[in-house]
Design an enzyme around this catalytic site. Structure first.
Site, mmCIF file in Angstrom:
data_model
loop_
_atom_site.group_PDB
_atom_site.id
_atom_site.type_symbol
_atom_site.label_atom_id
_atom_site.label_comp_id
_atom_site.label_asym_id
_atom_site.label_seq_id
_atom_site.Cartn_x
_atom_site.Cartn_y
_atom_site.Cartn_z
ATOM 1 C CG HIS A 134 -1.863 1.026 1.434
ATOM 2 N ND1 HIS A 134 -1.551 2.291 1.861
ATOM 3 C CD2 HIS A 134 -3.200 1.011 1.229
ATOM 4 C CE1 HIS A 134 -2.659 3.012 1.913
ATOM 5 N NE2 HIS A 134 -3.676 2.270 1.541
ATOM 6 C CG ASP A 211 0.760 -2.002 6.043
ATOM 7 O OD1 ASP A 211 -0.179 -2.123 6.853
ATOM 8 O OD2 ASP A 211 0.664 -1.387 4.964
ATOM 9 C CD GLN A 214 -6.794 -4.236 4.519
ATOM 10 O OE1 GLN A 214 -7.728 -4.869 5.022
ATOM 11 N NE2 GLN A 214 -6.978 -3.057 3.948
ATOM 12 C CE LYS A 237 -6.998 -0.010 6.631
ATOM 13 N NZ LYS A 237 -7.825 0.503 5.545
ATOM 14 C CB CYS A 376 -3.831 3.446 -1.424
ATOM 15 S SG CYS A 376 -5.061 4.691 -1.126
HETATM 16 N N1 C6P Z 1 -6.216 0.706 3.060
HETATM 17 C C1 C6P Z 1 -8.071 0.316 1.574
HETATM 18 O O1 C6P Z 1 -9.174 0.566 1.105
HETATM 19 P P1 C6P Z 1 -4.852 4.073 7.238
HETATM 20 O O2 C6P Z 1 -5.537 4.804 6.118
HETATM 21 O O3 C6P Z 1 -3.673 4.815 7.770
HETATM 22 O O4 C6P Z 1 -5.790 3.607 8.299
HETATM 23 O O5 C6P Z 1 -4.315 2.694 6.598
HETATM 24 C C2 C6P Z 1 -3.432 2.735 5.524
HETATM 25 C C3 C6P Z 1 -3.193 1.364 4.998
HETATM 26 C C4 C6P Z 1 -1.941 0.799 5.135
HETATM 27 N N2 C6P Z 1 -1.689 -0.449 4.723
HETATM 28 C C5 C6P Z 1 -2.624 -1.220 4.146
HETATM 29 C C6 C6P Z 1 -2.282 -2.614 3.742
HETATM 30 C C7 C6P Z 1 -3.918 -0.700 3.976
HETATM 31 O O6 C6P Z 1 -4.841 -1.466 3.412
HETATM 32 C C8 C6P Z 1 -4.200 0.624 4.382
HETATM 33 C C9 C6P Z 1 -5.548 1.240 4.139
HETATM 34 C C10 C6P Z 1 -7.563 1.149 2.722
HETATM 35 O O7 C6P Z 1 -7.383 -0.616 1.163
HETATM 36 C C11 C6P Z 1 -7.666 2.614 2.443
HETATM 37 S S1 C6P Z 1 -6.632 3.121 1.115
#
Ligand code: C6P
Length: 420
Positions: A134, A211, A214, A237, A376
């Protein structure tokens, strides 16, 4: 994922019973057709228990934390720190001070890239990223590389969307300082073999940043068993509020890192000449933190623990298998990523002649919420040779019936566009 403990022999979960806890999932809660919410990878919904916990704080216990000597401030500080303890146990960190509250995964990874990266990276040092990351696990490292002269190397994927471990081993070398990898791809759903990655990373003398945006919401996580040096996730999430996230890092690393943001709370002493940072975890929590959000996250974790992460993971695997079976029958539809046994509850796909945005719009008319776009993860989509994809992402309240509705709606959309 061996270190994210096995879901084998998991107890069953009853999504219909759980749905009763989620106000937004009740019929008539939002306008339009009955909601089928399959956009959990972007953000999940919140159960009444989380909403109530937050309202209770605002109505009975709210004050700023770590400041006042009055009763409310002490009570609120206690609740805030209890939430930290809950996160610590949830990911099995050795110490409470290894849990830093941030605004989310993005901020957590920026903290590491900035605070650890800029002190430890030298020109020519290597950071290993993978093609399925991401942007939150790409851009901060690109920024750190630009500032320090470090170089980014990319771990490629196999044809079925898994990490190419042979290439990973080849890329690991004496200049590798850090491997930064998603536990689960937010597009392909691939569950990466973190234990093996951690073993090889540490054998090469490098650190591992995970990371876990997910994965933490969907599978049991044990940072010690896994051997993660850094691990980041987001509250929104995992049934919690927005604006709260977590950075786990080993104490020795956090002790050696300079503070990320400067301001109140993160200092022991300030003089005209400079400042002395506070002890952990305050050192990395400058300013008034997201207090009620942290307490809401604690309530979300309590909820997830009551349902059971093994049951959640097993349920999502069942939904993913069903999605592969039903979507796989639709002519011209291609599912991205590996077979369900290598996946979390994420199913992205492309359909011949149907742009992902059109697909998402047509699904929306049937009340089905999915995400369309590059999610993203532009480098991944470039690698796949597609500008965008449509993604269904599941959680504990989704049902097999909803997966069937998704497949029926996509089949109808495809038929409609084919006639054009
Ligand atoms: N992915 C998706 O629709 P934040 O926005 O900081 O809570 O998380 C960022 C992020 C980082 N790593 C991974 C693997 C992610 O999936 C995400 C967030 C969302 O896939 C929003 S782009």
């Amino acid at each position: 994922m061996n270190a994210l403990r096995s879901a084998a022999a998991a107890p069953l979960l009853d999504p219909l019973a759980l749905r009763a806890d989620f106000p937004i999932l009740q019929p008539g809660a939002s306008p339009g057709p009955e909601l089928v919410f399959l956009d959990n990878g972007a953000s999940t919904q919140r159960p009444r228990q989380v909403l109530d916990a937050m309202t209770r704080v605002y109505e009975h216990s709210y004050a700023n934390v770590h400041r006042g000597i009055h009763r409310l401030s002490e009570e609120c500080t206690e609740l805030y720190e209890q939430a930290r303890g809950r996160v610590q146990r949830f990911v099995n960190a050795a110490e409470r001070e290894e849990i830093i509250f941030t605004r989310g995964t993005t901020e957590s990874l920026n903290l590491v890239a900035r605070s650890w990266g800029e002190v430890n990276l030298r020109p020519g040092d290597e950071i290993l990223l993978t093609l399925l990351e991401h942007h939150a696990n790409i851009v901060p490292w690109q920024q750190a590389a630009a500032r320090t002269g470090a170089v980014i190397r990319w771990v490629p994927l196999t044809d079925d969307g898994r990490l190419d471990l042979a290439k990973f081993s080849e890329l690991l070398g004496p200049r590798t300082r850090l491997v930064a990898v998603a536990a689960i791809s937010n597009v392909l759903g691939t569950v990466n073999p973190l234990v093996e990655i951690a073993r090889q990373t540490h054998a090469a003398g490098a650190l591992l940043a995970v990371d876990a945006a997910q994965s933490v919401p969907h599978m049991l996580t044990d940072v010690q068993e896994l051997g993660a040096d850094f691990l980041a996730c987001s509250g929104h999430k995992m049934l919690g509020p927005t604006g709260i996230g977590v950075l786990y890092a080993r104490r020795a690393l956090l002790e050696a890192m300079p503070p990320f943001l400067g301001g109140g709370s993160m200092i022991r002493r300030v003089t005209l000449e400079g400042f002395e940072p506070a002890e952990l975890p305050s050192k990395f929590e400058a300013g008034t933190p997201p207090i009620v959000e942290a307490i809401g996250l604690g309530a979300a974790i309590e909820y997830l623990e009551r349902v059971g992460l093994a049951a959640i993971h097993a349920h999502e695997l069942r939904l993913t298998q069903e999605a592969h079976a039903l979507l796989g029958q639709i002519e011209g539809l291609r599912i991205l990523g590996p077979a369900p046994e290598h996946k979390g509850g994420i199913v992205s796909f492309v359909v011949d002649g149907l742009h992902p945005h059109d697909a998402a719009q047509l699904l929306d008319r049937d009340g089905i919420a999915v995400r369309a776009g590059h999610h993203c993860a532009m480098p991944l989509h470039q690698h796949l040779g597609i500008p965008a994809s449509t993604r269904a992402s599941f959680y504990l309240y989704n049902t097999l019936d909803e997966v069937a509705r998704l497949a029926a709606s996509i089949a109808a959309a495809r038929a409609r566009f084919k006639r054009r």
